[in-house]
Design a protein around this motif. Sequence first.
Motif, PDB file in Angstrom:
ATOM      1  N   ILE A  17       0.878  -1.299  -0.026  1.00 52.61           N
ATOM      2  CA  ILE A  17       0.006   0.009   0.171  1.00 52.61           C
ATOM      3  C   ILE A  17       0.782   1.351   0.008  1.00 52.61           C
ATOM      4  CG2 ILE A  17      -1.519   1.243   1.358  1.00 52.61           C
ATOM      5  CD1 ILE A  17      -2.934  -1.369   2.054  1.00 52.61           C
ATOM      6  N   VAL A  18       1.851   1.243   0.765  1.00 50.67           N
ATOM      7  CA  VAL A  18       2.871   2.422   0.724  1.00 50.67           C
ATOM      8  C   VAL A  18       3.500   2.731  -0.441  1.00 50.67           C
ATOM      9  CG1 VAL A  18       5.096   3.421   1.912  1.00 50.67           C
ATOM     10  CG2 VAL A  18       3.349   2.329   3.245  1.00 50.67           C
ATOM     11  N   TYR A  19       3.854   1.422  -1.051  1.00 45.11           N
ATOM     12  CA  TYR A  19       4.721   1.736  -2.348  1.00 45.11           C
ATOM     13  C   TYR A  19       3.639   2.146  -3.516  1.00 45.11           C
ATOM     14  CZ  TYR A  19       7.075   0.296  -6.799  1.00 45.11           C
ATOM     15  OH  TYR A  19       7.500   0.141  -7.941  1.00 45.11           O
ATOM     16  N   VAL A  20       2.320   1.681  -3.608  1.00 47.85           N
ATOM     17  CA  VAL A  20       1.353   1.769  -4.746  1.00 47.85           C
ATOM     18  C   VAL A  20       1.030   3.552  -4.407  1.00 47.85           C
ATOM     19  CG1 VAL A  20      -1.108   1.654  -5.256  1.00 47.85           C
ATOM     20  CG2 VAL A  20       0.598  -0.271  -5.095  1.00 47.85           C
ATOM     21  N   ALA A  21       0.889   3.822  -3.297  1.00 50.11           N
ATOM     22  CA  ALA A  21       0.378   5.234  -2.756  1.00 50.11           C
ATOM     23  C   ALA A  21       1.504   6.328  -3.116  1.00 50.11           C
ATOM     24  CB  ALA A  21       0.098   5.239  -1.144  1.00 50.11           C
ATOM     25  N   THR A  22       2.618   5.902  -2.922  1.00 53.37           N
ATOM     26  CA  THR A  22       3.909   6.734  -3.195  1.00 53.37           C
ATOM     27  C   THR A  22       4.035   6.904  -4.566  1.00 53.37           C
ATOM     28  OG1 THR A  22       4.871   5.936  -0.898  1.00 53.37           O
ATOM     29  CG2 THR A  22       6.257   7.082  -2.613  1.00 53.37           C
ATOM     30  N   THR A  23       3.789   5.968  -5.296  1.00 59.28           N
ATOM     31  CA  THR A  23       4.068   5.895  -6.715  1.00 59.28           C
ATOM     32  C   THR A  23       2.899   6.597  -7.278  1.00 59.28           C
ATOM     33  OG1 THR A  23       5.225   3.775  -6.620  1.00 59.28           O
ATOM     34  CG2 THR A  23       4.252   4.542  -8.900  1.00 59.28           C
ATOM     35  N   LEU A  24       1.663   6.398  -6.864  1.00 56.44           N
ATOM     36  CA  LEU A  24       0.677   7.083  -7.604  1.00 56.44           C
ATOM     37  C   LEU A  24       0.706   8.717  -7.178  1.00 56.44           C
ATOM     38  CD1 LEU A  24      -2.248   6.645  -8.995  1.00 56.44           C
ATOM     39  CD2 LEU A  24      -3.348   6.628  -6.628  1.00 56.44           C
ATOM     40  N   PHE A  25       0.717   9.217  -6.149  1.00 61.37           N
ATOM     41  CA  PHE A  25       0.963  10.446  -5.611  1.00 61.37           C
ATOM     42  C   PHE A  25       2.067  11.190  -6.261  1.00 61.37           C
ATOM     43  CE2 PHE A  25      -1.981   9.193  -2.008  1.00 61.37           C
ATOM     44  CZ  PHE A  25      -2.964   9.895  -2.436  1.00 61.37           C
ATOM     45  N   SER A  26       3.127  10.478  -6.457  1.00 61.79           N
ATOM     46  CA  SER A  26       4.459  10.843  -7.034  1.00 61.79           C
ATOM     47  C   SER A  26       4.206  11.400  -8.692  1.00 61.79           C
ATOM     48  CB  SER A  26       5.509  10.037  -6.924  1.00 61.79           C
ATOM     49  OG  SER A  26       6.582  10.644  -7.593  1.00 61.79           O
ATOM     50  N   PHE A  27       3.292  10.246  -9.136  1.00 64.39           N
ATOM     51  CA  PHE A  27       2.991  10.669 -10.584  1.00 64.39           C
ATOM     52  C   PHE A  27       2.019  12.034 -10.748  1.00 64.39           C
ATOM     53  CE2 PHE A  27      -0.300  10.094 -13.876  1.00 64.39           C
ATOM     54  CZ  PHE A  27       0.402   9.990 -15.026  1.00 64.39           C
ATOM     55  N   PHE A  28       1.359  12.286  -9.832  1.00 65.85           N
ATOM     56  CA  PHE A  28       0.157  13.426  -9.988  1.00 65.85           C
ATOM     57  C   PHE A  28       1.052  14.722  -9.154  1.00 65.85           C
ATOM     58  CE2 PHE A  28      -3.031  10.133  -9.988  1.00 65.85           C
ATOM     59  CZ  PHE A  28      -3.536  10.761 -11.079  1.00 65.85           C
ATOM     60  N   GLY A  29       2.320  14.691  -8.674  1.00 66.96           N
ATOM     61  CA  GLY A  29       3.097  15.379  -8.354  1.00 66.96           C
ATOM     62  C   GLY A  29       2.616  15.954  -6.622  1.00 66.96           C
ATOM     63  N   GLY A  31       3.458  15.767  -3.054  1.00 67.59           N
ATOM     64  CA  GLY A  31       4.257  15.437  -2.116  1.00 67.59           C
ATOM     65  C   GLY A  31       3.841  14.686  -0.672  1.00 67.59           C
ATOM     66  N   PHE A  32       4.955  13.885  -0.233  1.00 67.44           N
ATOM     67  CA  PHE A  32       4.656  12.984   0.801  1.00 67.44           C
ATOM     68  C   PHE A  32       4.183  13.698   1.887  1.00 67.44           C
ATOM     69  CE2 PHE A  32       5.875  10.191   4.289  1.00 67.44           C
ATOM     70  CZ  PHE A  32       5.248   9.089   4.166  1.00 67.44           C
ATOM     71  N   GLU A  33       4.461  14.735   2.257  1.00 66.06           N
ATOM     72  CA  GLU A  33       4.075  15.662   3.378  1.00 66.06           C
ATOM     73  C   GLU A  33       2.677  16.015   3.509  1.00 66.06           C
ATOM     74  OE1 GLU A  33       5.572  18.320   0.400  1.00 66.06           O
ATOM     75  OE2 GLU A  33       6.367  16.890   1.466  1.00 66.06           O
ATOM     76  N   VAL A  34       1.923  15.572   2.258  1.00 62.58           N
ATOM     77  CA  VAL A  34       0.662  15.975   2.085  1.00 62.58           C
ATOM     78  C   VAL A  34      -0.391  14.800   2.505  1.00 62.58           C
ATOM     79  CG1 VAL A  34      -1.456  16.634   0.628  1.00 62.58           C
ATOM     80  CG2 VAL A  34       0.947  17.722   0.197  1.00 62.58           C
ATOM     81  N   TYR A  35       0.158  13.655   2.258  1.00 64.43           N
ATOM     82  CA  TYR A  35      -0.727  12.326   2.284  1.00 64.43           C
ATOM     83  C   TYR A  35       0.067  11.394   3.194  1.00 64.43           C
ATOM     84  CZ  TYR A  35       2.605  10.115  -0.910  1.00 64.43           C
ATOM     85  OH  TYR A  35       3.831   9.613  -1.417  1.00 64.43           O
ATOM     86  N   GLY A  36       1.120  11.616   3.619  1.00 62.51           N
ATOM     87  CA  GLY A  36       2.000  10.579   4.559  1.00 62.51           C
ATOM     88  C   GLY A  36       1.518  10.489   5.622  1.00 62.51           C
TER      89      GLY A  36
END
Length: 64
Positions: A17-29, A31-36
């Motif tokens: 889940i962490v890998y998929v969420a990080t990849t997905l949110f990174s694609f949309f630009g 940052g981790f500080e928003v959804y982390g």
Amino acid sequence: MSALTKLVYTIASSIAIVYVATTLFSFFGIGFEVYGIYVLFMVGMAILYSMLPEETGLLFSRKS
């Protein structure tokens, strides 16, 4: 299912889940500080769910 197996499945799915969420949110630009904090909260809740017992005592039940 044993407690150890349940914990291993929970950790493996949390990593996915962490890998998929990080990849997905990174694609949309985004940052981790928003959804982390939300992702880490969900991972923490999943680990607690796998570690806590399914049956609890009679502490909160009404006495007859």
